[in-house]
Motif scaffolding. Structure first.
Motif, PDB file in Angstrom:
ATOM      1  N   GLN A   1       1.003  -0.993   0.150  1.00 54.17           N
ATOM      2  CA  GLN A   1       0.180   0.320  -0.063  1.00 54.17           C
ATOM      3  C   GLN A   1       1.072   0.877   0.143  1.00 54.17           C
ATOM      4  N   GLY A   2       1.829   1.315   0.724  1.00 50.81           N
ATOM      5  CA  GLY A   2       3.016   2.385   0.378  1.00 50.81           C
ATOM      6  C   GLY A   2       3.296   2.748  -0.751  1.00 50.81           C
ATOM      7  N   GLU A   3       4.056   1.706  -1.178  1.00 50.61           N
ATOM      8  CA  GLU A   3       4.121   1.875  -2.361  1.00 50.61           C
ATOM      9  C   GLU A   3       3.453   2.522  -3.393  1.00 50.61           C
ATOM     10  N   VAL A   4       2.290   2.215  -3.280  1.00 48.92           N
ATOM     11  CA  VAL A   4       1.211   2.386  -4.565  1.00 48.92           C
ATOM     12  C   VAL A   4       0.687   3.731  -4.169  1.00 48.92           C
ATOM     13  N   TRP A   5       1.066   4.195  -3.418  1.00 46.29           N
ATOM     14  CA  TRP A   5       0.541   5.169  -2.809  1.00 46.29           C
ATOM     15  C   TRP A   5       1.576   6.503  -2.802  1.00 46.29           C
ATOM     16  N   ALA A   6       3.164   5.983  -3.054  1.00 45.59           N
ATOM     17  CA  ALA A   6       4.205   6.402  -4.008  1.00 45.59           C
ATOM     18  C   ALA A   6       4.269   7.323  -5.323  1.00 45.59           C
ATOM     19  N   GLY A   7       3.737   6.567  -6.219  1.00 45.83           N
ATOM     20  CA  GLY A   7       3.096   6.821  -7.514  1.00 45.83           C
ATOM     21  C   GLY A   7       3.890   5.533  -8.600  1.00 45.83           C
ATOM     22  N   SER A   8       3.989   5.965  -9.441  1.00 56.19           N
ATOM     23  CA  SER A   8       4.539   5.243 -10.871  1.00 56.19           C
ATOM     24  C   SER A   8       5.888   4.623 -10.763  1.00 56.19           C
ATOM     25  N   ASP A   9       6.986   5.483 -10.574  1.00 55.02           N
ATOM     26  CA  ASP A   9       7.858   4.165 -10.305  1.00 55.02           C
ATOM     27  C   ASP A   9       8.365   3.872  -8.793  1.00 55.02           C
ATOM     28  N   ARG A  10       6.975   2.769  -8.139  1.00 52.42           N
ATOM     29  CA  ARG A  10       7.121   2.333  -7.123  1.00 52.42           C
ATOM     30  C   ARG A  10       5.970   1.383  -7.677  1.00 52.42           C
ATOM     31  N   VAL A  11       5.645   1.358  -8.934  1.00 55.45           N
ATOM     32  CA  VAL A  11       4.480   0.115  -8.808  1.00 55.45           C
ATOM     33  C   VAL A  11       5.222  -1.652  -8.996  1.00 55.45           C
ATOM     34  N   GLU A  12       6.310  -1.262  -9.794  1.00 62.32           N
ATOM     35  CA  GLU A  12       6.790  -2.674  -9.712  1.00 62.32           C
ATOM     36  C   GLU A  12       6.939  -3.483  -8.564  1.00 62.32           C
ATOM     37  N   LEU A  13       7.180  -2.595  -7.269  1.00 61.71           N
ATOM     38  CA  LEU A  13       7.646  -3.523  -5.942  1.00 61.71           C
ATOM     39  C   LEU A  13       6.624  -3.159  -5.531  1.00 61.71           C
TER      40      LEU A  13
ATOM     41  N   GLU B   1       5.444  -6.929  -6.940  1.00 63.43           N
ATOM     42  CA  GLU B   1       6.250  -7.771  -5.782  1.00 63.43           C
ATOM     43  C   GLU B   1       5.646  -7.639  -4.640  1.00 63.43           C
ATOM     44  N   HIS B   2       5.076  -7.244  -3.436  1.00 68.56           N
ATOM     45  CA  HIS B   2       4.976  -7.246  -2.448  1.00 68.56           C
ATOM     46  C   HIS B   2       3.587  -7.918  -2.222  1.00 68.56           C
ATOM     47  N   LEU B   3       2.888  -7.514  -3.588  1.00 67.86           N
ATOM     48  CA  LEU B   3       1.370  -8.020  -3.009  1.00 67.86           C
ATOM     49  C   LEU B   3       1.894  -9.468  -3.403  1.00 67.86           C
ATOM     50  N   ARG B   4       2.432 -10.114  -4.121  1.00 69.93           N
ATOM     51  CA  ARG B   4       2.704 -11.230  -5.035  1.00 69.93           C
ATOM     52  C   ARG B   4       3.682 -12.375  -3.714  1.00 69.93           C
ATOM     53  N   GLN B   5       3.742 -10.932  -2.211  1.00 70.52           N
ATOM     54  CA  GLN B   5       4.425 -11.718  -1.415  1.00 70.52           C
ATOM     55  C   GLN B   5       3.393 -12.345  -0.078  1.00 70.52           C
ATOM     56  N   ALA B   6       2.489 -11.151  -0.463  1.00 75.59           N
ATOM     57  CA  ALA B   6       1.494 -11.482   0.359  1.00 75.59           C
ATOM     58  C   ALA B   6       0.254 -13.145  -0.305  1.00 75.59           C
ATOM     59  N   ILE B   7       0.203 -12.701  -1.151  1.00 80.19           N
ATOM     60  CA  ILE B   7      -0.627 -14.065  -1.697  1.00 80.19           C
ATOM     61  C   ILE B   7       0.464 -15.227  -1.648  1.00 80.19           C
ATOM     62  N   HIS B   8       1.540 -15.273  -1.245  1.00 80.01           N
ATOM     63  CA  HIS B   8       2.536 -16.492  -1.183  1.00 80.01           C
ATOM     64  C   HIS B   8       2.305 -16.567  -0.158  1.00 80.01           C
ATOM     65  N   ALA B   9       2.519 -16.180   1.137  1.00 75.83           N
ATOM     66  CA  ALA B   9       1.861 -16.123   2.654  1.00 75.83           C
ATOM     67  C   ALA B   9       0.697 -16.632   2.937  1.00 75.83           C
ATOM     68  N   LEU B  10      -0.342 -16.395   1.956  1.00 72.19           N
ATOM     69  CA  LEU B  10      -1.845 -17.150   2.101  1.00 72.19           C
ATOM     70  C   LEU B  10      -1.457 -18.131   1.494  1.00 72.19           C
ATOM     71  N   ASP B  11      -0.767 -18.595   0.184  1.00 72.58           N
ATOM     72  CA  ASP B  11      -0.691 -20.040   0.107  1.00 72.58           C
ATOM     73  C   ASP B  11       0.353 -20.823   0.251  1.00 72.58           C
ATOM     74  N   SER B  12       0.929 -20.897   1.133  1.00 69.13           N
ATOM     75  CA  SER B  12       1.402 -21.183   2.633  1.00 69.13           C
ATOM     76  C   SER B  12       0.949 -21.656   3.820  1.00 69.13           C
ATOM     77  N   LEU B  13      -0.182 -21.226   3.823  1.00 71.26           N
ATOM     78  CA  LEU B  13      -1.605 -21.352   4.674  1.00 71.26           C
ATOM     79  C   LEU B  13      -1.950 -22.516   4.739  1.00 71.26           C
ATOM     80  N   ILE B  14      -2.374 -22.622   3.911  1.00 69.28           N
ATOM     81  CA  ILE B  14      -2.925 -24.192   2.903  1.00 69.28           C
ATOM     82  C   ILE B  14      -2.445 -25.000   2.992  1.00 69.28           C
ATOM     83  N   GLY B  15      -1.206 -25.192   2.598  1.00 69.98           N
ATOM     84  CA  GLY B  15       0.131 -26.027   2.195  1.00 69.98           C
ATOM     85  C   GLY B  15       0.488 -26.174   0.852  1.00 69.98           C
ATOM     86  N   ARG B  16      -0.311 -25.213   0.103  1.00 67.27           N
ATOM     87  CA  ARG B  16      -0.009 -25.027  -1.465  1.00 67.27           C
ATOM     88  C   ARG B  16       1.393 -24.357  -1.378  1.00 67.27           C
TER      89      ARG B  16
END
Length: 428
Positions: free
Chosen positions: A380-392, A395-410
């Motif tokens: 969320q902080g990177e989104v508010w930082a502007g267009s030069d931070r969208v790739e970051l 990446e952090h959204l992918r990390q969040a999804i990965h963490a939730l995947d590990s929750l149920i053993g994916r």
């Protein structure tokens, strides 16, 4: 070819029925060798088990096709007459079948996980269900085993994948700000998930206590009637009682169920200033244990209780109600007066703490959810930082999804499996 495994799936010892489970590619072959044929799948049939020229038993036999059994493999269950002699003879006959071996601890459930019949959270729920002692534990474990955590995690994942897709779509706009119509939806999606994740973290303590059990400490001055009350709650002489102050030197525990919740009631040493070195040790332990308990019941005898102060929600009770009069909750362990009312008050106090209980109930769950929260807040902080931070941000959204995947053993669970399944019995 993968091994076919077999084991006793019911409790050991003499019983009306003992269940032996066989699972793997040679399960049907083993059934034919012992019974002459394989009964129609999912249809209980009586068969003779014959080996070495004699009939061992006449059990009920069930077969399950590949993809339609607990493990996801071809499986057979023999519901035997539950004598040790019958069981030993059947297990011996199975041991002589080619390609069969005894199952390891938790191996049937591990195969269910590997074959997609269960996810890791369901496996943990099954373990909790097997260990459950009270109705509340059973209900919570059953919810996990039926996939409640997976359903919640999948809903979170859908929202975060949508947010990530929106962010990814903006990466091509390298010379421009993130499109204004994208940011509100991304923030709405991630904020909604963050709120629910934080609620899970806040309710984790209560859910963990439900799984492991609550502790209720009886606290009071010496000879206030704590040990007599503990015996009344336990329905037996769990603690030594006498008129001599300071009889209880160590902490005595009684396990019980209150309104379906698992509770350990602690009889603690009487609190007072003393020169007795042994009693001082007991009092020190009492202070530490009472402070850490989920609920304290202060048993008053007309004087203040030193060393331990009540916390919000603790119960203040007048002891020896058969000898004294007054207002408020009163109890007598000797006569039973007020004991039912006290148990009810303890149950209400603990149920109030369960109102916010989370679905997650293991340290592994808490760690995965906490990682997802950190990643989302950073995104969320990177989104508010502007267009030069969208790739970051992406990446952090992918990390969040990965963490939730590990929750149920994916993902990222291989190193946990041996530890998890070591707590299962051989036949599960």
């Amino acid at each position: 070819m993968r091994d076919t495994i077999y084991a006793l799936a019911s409790a050991r010892g003499r019983a009306g029925v003992s269940v032996v489970r066989v699972s793997g590619p040679r399960a049907f072959e083993a059934c034919r060798a012992l019974c002459g044929d394989v009964p129609a799948v999912r249809r209980a049939s009586v068969r003779n088990i014959e080996w070495a020229g004699e009939v061992i038993d006449q059990p009920l036999v069930l077969s399950f096709a590949h993809g339609a059994s607990f493990t996801g493999e071809e499986s057979v269950e023999f519901h035997l007459h539950g004598s040790q002699a019958v069981l030993s003879a059947v297990l011996s006959a199975l041991s002589e079948q080619p390609g069969l071996r005894t199952a390891e601890a938790g191996e049937f459930t591990r195969r269910a996980l590997e074959n997609g019949q269960l996810d890791l959270a369901q496996v943990e729920g099954l373990a909790d269900l097997i260990d459950s002692e009270t109705e509340a534990q059973r209900r919570h474990a059953m919810g996990l085993m039926q996939g409640r955590l997976r359903e919640i995690a999948d809903a979170w994942r859908v929202q975060l994948v949508r947010a990530a897709a929106l962010i990814e779509a903006t990466i091509d706009f390298v010379e421009e700000d993130v499109p204004v119509d994208v940011v509100p939806e991304v923030m709405e999606l991630t904020t909604a998930v963050l709120l629910q994740l934080k609620q899970e973290v806040q309710g984790f303590g209560a859910a963990e206590r439900l799984r492991d059990g609550f502790e209720v400490a009886l606290v009071g001055r010496p000879n206030a009637g704590k040990s007599t009350l503990l015996n009344a709650l336990a329905g037996r002489d769990a603690a030594i009682t006498s008129t001599v102050a300071g009889t209880t030197r160590d902490i005595i525990e009684v396990r019980m169920s209150i309104r379906g919740l698992p509770v350990t009631v602690l009889d603690t040493a009487g609190l007072r200033e003393t020169e007795d070195e042994i009693e001082q040790i007991g009092i020190g332990r009492t202070v530490d244990r009472a402070t850490a308990a989920d609920l304290r019941v202060f048993l008053l005898d007309g004087a203040e209780v030193p060393l331990v102060a009540p916390k919000p929600g603790d119960l203040i009770v007048r002891g020896k109600a058969d000898l004294t009069t007054g207002e408020g909750l009163a109890v007598s362990g000797k006569t039973g007066q007020g004991v039912a009312e006290l148990v009810d008050a303890m149950g209400v106090a603990l149920e109030n703490r369960m109102a916010s209980a989370a679905t997650i109930n293991r340290a592994r769950h808490l760690e995965a959810v906490s990682r997802a929260i950190r990643a989302l807040e950073t995104a969320q902080g990177e989104v508010w930082a502007g267009s030069d931070r969208v790739e970051l941000a992406a990446e952090h959204l992918r990390q969040a999804i990965h963490a939730l995947d590990s929750l149920i053993g994916r993902v990222d669970v291989e190193d946990l499996l041996d530890e998890i399944f070591s707590s299962f019995c051989i036949g599960k």
